[in-house]
Design a protein around this motif. Structure first.
Motif, PDB file in Angstrom:
ATOM      1  N   HIS A   1      -5.593   0.932   0.758  1.00 37.74           N
ATOM      2  CA  HIS A   1      -4.166   1.239   0.687  1.00 37.74           C
ATOM      3  C   HIS A   1      -3.876   2.647   0.183  1.00 37.74           C
ATOM      4  O   HIS A   1      -2.737   3.118   0.260  1.00 37.74           O
ATOM      5  CB  HIS A   1      -3.453   0.215  -0.205  1.00 37.74           C
ATOM      6  CG  HIS A   1      -3.808   0.305  -1.647  1.00 37.74           C
ATOM      7  ND1 HIS A   1      -4.928  -0.309  -2.177  1.00 37.74           N
ATOM      8  CD2 HIS A   1      -3.207   0.946  -2.672  1.00 37.74           C
ATOM      9  CE1 HIS A   1      -5.000  -0.055  -3.473  1.00 37.74           C
ATOM     10  NE2 HIS A   1      -3.977   0.704  -3.799  1.00 37.74           N
ATOM     11  N   HIS A   2      -4.897   3.353  -0.336  1.00 39.52           N
ATOM     12  CA  HIS A   2      -4.707   4.734  -0.765  1.00 39.52           C
ATOM     13  C   HIS A   2      -4.675   5.704   0.415  1.00 39.52           C
ATOM     14  O   HIS A   2      -4.345   6.877   0.236  1.00 39.52           O
ATOM     15  CB  HIS A   2      -5.850   5.159  -1.703  1.00 39.52           C
ATOM     16  CG  HIS A   2      -5.884   4.417  -2.998  1.00 39.52           C
ATOM     17  ND1 HIS A   2      -4.993   4.654  -4.021  1.00 39.52           N
ATOM     18  CD2 HIS A   2      -6.698   3.424  -3.447  1.00 39.52           C
ATOM     19  CE1 HIS A   2      -5.263   3.860  -5.046  1.00 39.52           C
ATOM     20  NE2 HIS A   2      -6.297   3.110  -4.709  1.00 39.52           N
ATOM     21  N   VAL A   3      -5.059   5.246   1.597  1.00 41.74           N
ATOM     22  CA  VAL A   3      -5.224   6.115   2.764  1.00 41.74           C
ATOM     23  C   VAL A   3      -4.276   5.652   3.865  1.00 41.74           C
ATOM     24  O   VAL A   3      -4.187   4.458   4.161  1.00 41.74           O
ATOM     25  CB  VAL A   3      -6.682   6.069   3.269  1.00 41.74           C
ATOM     26  CG1 VAL A   3      -6.884   7.067   4.386  1.00 41.74           C
ATOM     27  CG2 VAL A   3      -7.655   6.329   2.127  1.00 41.74           C
ATOM     28  N   THR A   4      -3.573   6.589   4.487  1.00 40.62           N
ATOM     29  CA  THR A   4      -2.620   6.213   5.526  1.00 40.62           C
ATOM     30  C   THR A   4      -3.336   5.765   6.799  1.00 40.62           C
ATOM     31  O   THR A   4      -4.452   6.220   7.092  1.00 40.62           O
ATOM     32  CB  THR A   4      -1.701   7.393   5.885  1.00 40.62           C
ATOM     33  OG1 THR A   4      -2.475   8.435   6.504  1.00 40.62           O
ATOM     34  CG2 THR A   4      -0.996   7.942   4.645  1.00 40.62           C
ATOM     35  N   PRO A   5      -2.710   4.877   7.569  1.00 45.89           N
ATOM     36  CA  PRO A   5      -3.305   4.479   8.849  1.00 45.89           C
ATOM     37  C   PRO A   5      -3.583   5.681   9.756  1.00 45.89           C
ATOM     38  O   PRO A   5      -4.603   5.716  10.454  1.00 45.89           O
ATOM     39  CB  PRO A   5      -2.245   3.553   9.456  1.00 45.89           C
ATOM     40  CG  PRO A   5      -1.522   2.993   8.273  1.00 45.89           C
ATOM     41  CD  PRO A   5      -1.492   4.104   7.266  1.00 45.89           C
ATOM     42  N   ALA A   6      -2.690   6.672   9.737  1.00 44.54           N
ATOM     43  CA  ALA A   6      -2.887   7.853  10.579  1.00 44.54           C
ATOM     44  C   ALA A   6      -4.142   8.612  10.175  1.00 44.54           C
ATOM     45  O   ALA A   6      -4.876   9.128  11.039  1.00 44.54           O
ATOM     46  CB  ALA A   6      -1.666   8.766  10.494  1.00 44.54           C
TER      47      ALA A   6
END
Length: 265
Positions: free
Chosen positions: A166-171
């Motif tokens: 959750h710390h990293v965006t899907p993009a």
């Protein structure tokens, strides 16, 4: 840096024995997981159970009994200060989501720092009875067999592990995967960053990248990879670096440049 042999070897022996003992407890819970009470943490994919807490309590108690001056940082119970040069960094069950969903890709991860050096890294996989063990200057082993990485392996003739949370965006994750595939590579994600780092040390994966991981997820794997002849991106261990998280990248020598370019590190 050379460490006094006895103090390192004694802690290395403790790490291995704790991993087996903790793994036995976790495996009992895994085999009766339908009775586990599951809680969420940061989001619905970030879960914890009584198994995580009991395993960490066991590890902390064993460290306190053998080396009461050592500090401990664990995923579930945070920081316990110490007076020695050693800091243990523990993830009682890395891959809790696979654990609670009945998949075997979870592990016990135990590392120890001496000062700012990663001195010990032990990862145990109870479902496969695999013990990955390493200590500074002593090499890395899998169930006692020495591990040494193959310099001919690269992202095009081997597989890379990719992590996300959750710390990293899907993009951002999509961009990493796209760059890797464009460069001729392929990837897996099994739900445990620590285990995928162990796979790098064993030559099963040629590298592993995750844009944000905590120390308890990666330091044991970093020790394994280094002692097996690989490379890892530095992890900030000064100040609050051990609790805040950082990008994590480890690889066999033939994949380092490609993966650093993909990660922008």
């Amino acid at each position: 840096m050379t460490l006094p042999a006895n103090e390192l070897q004694e802690r290395f022996a403790l790490a291995r024995s704790m991993a087996f003992e903790a793994g036995a407890i976790a495996l009992r819970y895994f085999n009766a997981r339908e009775r586990l009470v599951i809680e969420t943490k940061a989001d619905a994919q970030d879960v914890v159970s009584i198994a995580d807490r009991e395993v960490e309590e066991l590890i902390r108690s064993r460290i306190a009994a053998s080396f009461p001056g050592d500090a401990v940082i664990g995923e579930e119970y945070g920081v316990s200060a110490g007076t020695s040069d050693y800091t243990w960094v523990v993830d009682p069950i890395d891959g809790t989501s696979p654990f609670v969903n009945g998949m075997p890709t979870w592990c016990i991860s135990i590392a120890a720092l001496r000062g700012e050096e990663i001195a010990i890294g032990v990862i145990y996989v109870p479902c496969n009875d695999e013990l990955y063990a390493s200590a500074m200057g002593m090499g890395a082993t899998l169930n006692g067999k020495s591990l040494r990485l193959d310099e001919s392996r690269n992202i095009r003739n081997a597989v890379t592990g990719i992590g996300a949370n959750h710390h990293v965006t899907p993009a951002a994750v999509a961009s990493i995967v796209e760059k890797l595939l464009d460069a001729g590579g392929n990837f897996i994600r099994n739900g445990s960053g620590a285990l995928m780092l162990a796979y790098v040390a064993a030559g099963r994966l040629v590298g592993y990248y995750e844009p944000h991981m905590h120390a308890w997820d990666c330091l044991a794997g970093y020790c394994l990879v280094k002692e097996a002849g690989g490379w890892h991106h530095p992890f900030p261990v000064q100040g609050d670096g051990l609790t805040k998280g950082s990008p994590v990248l480890a690889a066999a020598s033939g994949a380092v440049n490609d993966l650093r370019a993909i990660a922008g590190l």
